[in-house]
Write a protein that holds these residues in place. Structure first.
Motif, PDB file in Angstrom:
ATOM      1  N   ALA A 152       0.832  -1.204   0.000  1.00 22.14           N
ATOM      2  CA  ALA A 152       0.000   0.000   0.000  1.00 22.14           C
ATOM      3  C   ALA A 152       0.865   1.252   0.000  1.00 22.14           C
ATOM      4  N   ALA A 153       1.976   1.217   0.750  1.00 22.66           N
ATOM      5  CA  ALA A 153       2.902   2.359   0.764  1.00 22.66           C
ATOM      6  C   ALA A 153       3.493   2.587  -0.621  1.00 22.66           C
ATOM      7  N   ASP A 154       3.804   1.511  -1.342  1.00 21.99           N
ATOM      8  CA  ASP A 154       4.289   1.640  -2.716  1.00 21.99           C
ATOM      9  C   ASP A 154       3.262   2.365  -3.590  1.00 21.99           C
ATOM     10  N   ALA A 155       1.988   2.021  -3.409  1.00 18.77           N
ATOM     11  CA  ALA A 155       0.937   2.670  -4.202  1.00 18.77           C
ATOM     12  C   ALA A 155       0.875   4.156  -3.906  1.00 18.77           C
ATOM     13  N   VAL A 156       1.037   4.531  -2.631  1.00 15.59           N
ATOM     14  CA  VAL A 156       1.017   5.949  -2.264  1.00 15.59           C
ATOM     15  C   VAL A 156       2.189   6.681  -2.912  1.00 15.59           C
ATOM     16  N   VAL A 157       3.363   6.055  -2.919  1.00 15.01           N
ATOM     17  CA  VAL A 157       4.524   6.680  -3.552  1.00 15.01           C
ATOM     18  C   VAL A 157       4.277   6.889  -5.040  1.00 15.01           C
ATOM     19  N   ARG A 158       3.692   5.902  -5.684  1.00 13.23           N
ATOM     20  CA  ARG A 158       3.415   6.042  -7.119  1.00 13.23           C
ATOM     21  C   ARG A 158       2.428   7.184  -7.362  1.00 13.23           C
ATOM     22  N   MET A 159       1.444   7.328  -6.488  1.00 17.20           N
ATOM     23  CA  MET A 159       0.505   8.457  -6.601  1.00 17.20           C
ATOM     24  C   MET A 159       1.252   9.784  -6.522  1.00 17.20           C
ATOM     25  N   GLU A 160       2.176   9.860  -5.562  1.00 20.37           N
ATOM     26  CA  GLU A 160       2.922  11.105  -5.385  1.00 20.37           C
ATOM     27  C   GLU A 160       3.877  11.347  -6.545  1.00 20.37           C
ATOM     28  N   ASN A 161       4.497  10.286  -7.045  1.00 13.83           N
ATOM     29  CA  ASN A 161       5.398  10.432  -8.194  1.00 13.83           C
ATOM     30  C   ASN A 161       4.670  10.985  -9.411  1.00 13.83           C
ATOM     31  N   CYS A 162       3.428  10.566  -9.575  1.00 14.07           N
ATOM     32  CA  CYS A 162       2.627  11.007 -10.719  1.00 14.07           C
ATOM     33  C   CYS A 162       1.893  12.308 -10.425  1.00 14.07           C
ATOM     34  N   LYS A 163       2.101  12.872  -9.233  1.00 17.84           N
ATOM     35  CA  LYS A 163       1.457  14.133  -8.835  1.00 17.84           C
ATOM     36  C   LYS A 163      -0.058  14.048  -8.962  1.00 17.84           C
ATOM     37  N   LEU A 164      -0.592  12.901  -8.565  1.00 18.52           N
ATOM     38  CA  LEU A 164      -2.032  12.702  -8.638  1.00 18.52           C
ATOM     39  C   LEU A 164      -2.719  13.410  -7.476  1.00 18.52           C
ATOM     40  N   ASN A 165      -3.863  13.980  -7.764  1.00 21.40           N
ATOM     41  CA  ASN A 165      -4.623  14.689  -6.743  1.00 21.40           C
ATOM     42  C   ASN A 165      -5.454  13.687  -5.947  1.00 21.40           C
ATOM     43  N   LEU A 166      -4.765  12.834  -5.199  1.00 18.99           N
ATOM     44  CA  LEU A 166      -5.405  11.785  -4.401  1.00 18.99           C
ATOM     45  C   LEU A 166      -4.912  11.863  -2.961  1.00 18.99           C
ATOM     46  N   GLY A 167      -5.804  11.545  -2.044  1.00 16.37           N
ATOM     47  CA  GLY A 167      -5.457  11.648  -0.626  1.00 16.37           C
ATOM     48  C   GLY A 167      -4.641  10.495  -0.095  1.00 16.37           C
ATOM     49  N   GLY A 168      -4.595   9.383  -0.824  1.00 18.82           N
ATOM     50  CA  GLY A 168      -3.810   8.255  -0.355  1.00 18.82           C
ATOM     51  C   GLY A 168      -4.587   6.951  -0.443  1.00 18.82           C
ATOM     52  N   VAL A 169      -4.286   6.053   0.499  1.00 17.41           N
ATOM     53  CA  VAL A 169      -4.853   4.702   0.488  1.00 17.41           C
ATOM     54  C   VAL A 169      -5.397   4.364   1.867  1.00 17.41           C
ATOM     55  N   VAL A 170      -6.588   3.774   1.885  1.00 14.81           N
ATOM     56  CA  VAL A 170      -7.154   3.177   3.100  1.00 14.81           C
ATOM     57  C   VAL A 170      -6.965   1.675   2.973  1.00 14.81           C
ATOM     58  N   LEU A 171      -6.148   1.091   3.826  1.00 18.06           N
ATOM     59  CA  LEU A 171      -5.833  -0.340   3.753  1.00 18.06           C
ATOM     60  C   LEU A 171      -6.680  -1.121   4.744  1.00 18.06           C
ATOM     61  N   ARG A 172      -7.434  -2.088   4.240  1.00 22.83           N
ATOM     62  CA  ARG A 172      -8.168  -3.005   5.112  1.00 22.83           C
ATOM     63  C   ARG A 172      -7.149  -3.963   5.737  1.00 22.83           C
ATOM     64  N   MET A 173      -6.640  -3.575   6.861  1.00 24.57           N
ATOM     65  CA  MET A 173      -5.560  -4.316   7.495  1.00 24.57           C
ATOM     66  C   MET A 173      -6.073  -5.639   8.071  1.00 24.57           C
ATOM     67  N   ILE A 174      -5.206  -6.648   8.116  1.00 16.75           N
ATOM     68  CA  ILE A 174      -5.552  -7.919   8.747  1.00 16.75           C
ATOM     69  C   ILE A 174      -5.859  -7.639  10.217  1.00 16.75           C
ATOM     70  N   PRO A 175      -7.081  -7.907  10.695  1.00 14.54           N
ATOM     71  CA  PRO A 175      -7.450  -7.534  12.063  1.00 14.54           C
ATOM     72  C   PRO A 175      -6.505  -8.076  13.133  1.00 14.54           C
ATOM     73  N   ASP A 176      -6.048  -9.314  12.966  1.00 10.37           N
ATOM     74  CA  ASP A 176      -5.188  -9.918  13.984  1.00 10.37           C
ATOM     75  C   ASP A 176      -3.856  -9.200  14.125  1.00 10.37           C
TER      76      ASP A 176
END
Length: 489
Positions: free
Chosen positions: A313-337
């Protein structure tokens, strides 16, 4: 500086005039000068611009330093206009465009005047700019660069609409360097340098002399070195180096669903959902976290697998920033445990250090039921994450099961109500109260237009669901977002 002060500005030297440029223009000029030198040296090696006696004399390696200077001072005329007109804006009126474009002819006159003052230091003349004729080659190249660098091969440039060989070779080279820098700086892409080259090559014969595009291609290695040197000043980043391996045959990964805000087509961020493949005798089939949770606990893989998803998910956020996309980021459905394993703050902080992304751009969901039933140790883990800037989204929240005072005490500021509470007046009232107290509200399971409209009316930051878009891969996320921004831009 007000306009009256600007009108009284007088320059005695090139450096004085250069300091009169806006800081961003000075930084840009330094980069363009470096690109110009690389292109000029390669142009001389290929014999570009030497099809005339004048070109034979000018396009030689001995003028490489002069070419750098031409690139540095080609925008000097902007020092003669108010700061608000030094940077072109898309909403300029026709009159403002004319004021802006005047920097080319003003620049030539200013350079010529300062050149004459340098040899007549005792006879400094101020006031109107007067160009004295000269046969000095360096002086002529600098003057031509200032005036002609925005001319284009097909006559579509300014200020005079010159075309073809009417454009001075050095001016055409500086114009090429300037466009290369602009595209590298502004292109929304993970590979802005490569995309800039492709865009410029596509304009051979229109904006650019086909022969100078050959120079550009031959100078690719040298200009890439300039790009890398000034990469942080242009606000572009090199292509992402993933922290996790994403092979086609990997048995797990993330799918991304758009989260929309304000209106249906406004994608604010993406929600990432883990998937697991590699199911025996079922090629291509996948399972979700709940289906595989018991296996992860049994094999003691919860932490490692959860961290894998966090890194992806962090990689996806970096790619968003590299492309200067107007996106707030990623909400990750984390493994509850994951939240029951003890603090992994050190590993999470290392992840953010490795990818250098802002912590607020990556949210981890925490089931409200887990928080409701948490023992003291789990509560301390959650509090520690929140105190250290790890953003946790309390998912499936029900005020009757988990009092507001409790979530405030733990430090949660991001909430998503349980879907069974949607479309109720008391829920809307509770959401409104929480927003006034500084909570950020999120929506999920938006599977009908009515639910999506209700969530948006309740002031959620963004909602996900089948109505907001299909789940896509990370590559599709980037591709679709770039296409959407290009269409809207």
């Amino acid at each position: 500086m007000n306009e009256q002060d600007w009108k009284r500005m007088e320059y005695d030297t090139w450096d004085d005039a250069f300091r009169g440029l806006a800081p961003v223009i000075r930084q840009q000029s330094v980069r363009i000068a470096a690109y110009t030198r690389e292109l000029f040296v390669q142009a001389c090696a290929l014999g570009y611009g030497r099809d005339s006696a004048e070109g034979e004399e000018r396009m030689t390696g001995k003028y490489a330093d002069l070419a750098y200077k031409c690139g540095m001072y080609h925008q000097l005329g902007k020092a003669l206009v108010p700061p608000e007109y030094q940077i072109f804006q898309s909403d300029f009126t026709e009159e403002e465009k004319a004021v802006y474009r005047k920097y080319t002819t003003d620049g030539r006159a200013l350079v010529a005047t300062l050149q004459m003052r340098s040899v007549r230091a005792k006879e400094k003349r101020k006031g109107s700019l007067i160009e004295q004729p000269t046969k000095n080659i360096p002086w002529l190249m600098q003057r031509e660069t200032c005036q002609q660098h925005m001319e284009r091969w097909d006559g579509s440039g300014y200020p005079e609409g010159r075309r073809g060989n009417q454009i001075s070779p050095i001016a055409h080279i500086v114009g090429l360097a300037k466009e290369l820098d602009r595209l590298c700086s502004e292109t929304q892409s993970e590979t802005p340098f490569e995309d800039a080259y492709a865009a410029m090559k596509a304009q051979a014969g229109t904006a650019w002399d086909p022969a100078i595009i050959d120079v550009l291609e031959a100078a690719k290695e040298g200009t890439y070195g300039v790009y890398q040197k000034y990469i942080h000043y242009t606000m572009t980043l090199p292509q992402t180096i993933p922290l996790v391996i994403k092979r086609p045959d990997r048995p797990l990964g993330l799918n991304y669903r758009p989260m929309v805000a304000e209106r249906k087509d406004k994608v604010a961020c993406y929600e990432a959902t883990p998937w697991f493949g590699g199911i025996a005798n079922q090629p291509g089939e996948t399972e979700g976290v709940q289906d595989i949770a018991a296996m992860l606990r049994r094999t003691d893989l919860v932490t490692d697998v959860a961290m894998y998803f966090a890194y992806e998910a962090a990689d996806a956020v970096v790619r968003m920033e590299n492309c200067k996309l107007n996106l707030g980021g990623v909400v990750l459905r984390m493994i509850p445990d994951f939240f029951l394993q003890g603090s992994q703050l050190k590993r999470l902080n290392q992840m953010f250090a490795d990818q250098e992304i802002q912590k607020e751009k990556l949210l981890f969901t925490v089931p409200a039921a887990l928080v409701r039933d948490a023992n003291k140790g789990t509560q301390e883990v959650l509090e520690r994450y929140l105190r250290n800037g790890i953003r946790l989204l309390l998912d499936g929240y029900n005020p009757e099961e988990l009092p507001v005072e409790k979530i405030k005490e733990l430090g949660f500021r991001d909430l998503r109500f349980a879907p069974e509470l949607y479309l109720k007046q008391e829920t809307a009232n509770a959401m409104n109260q929480l927003r006034t107290e500084g909570f950020t509200l999120w929506g999920g399971d938006a599977d009908t237009h009515d639910i999506l409209a209700w969530l948006q009316a309740c002031g959620v930051a963004a909602s996900s669901g089948t109505i907001t878009g299909s789940q896509v891969s990370e590559d599709e996320l980037i591709r679709d977002s770039l296409m959407r921004e290009q269409q809207n831009g």
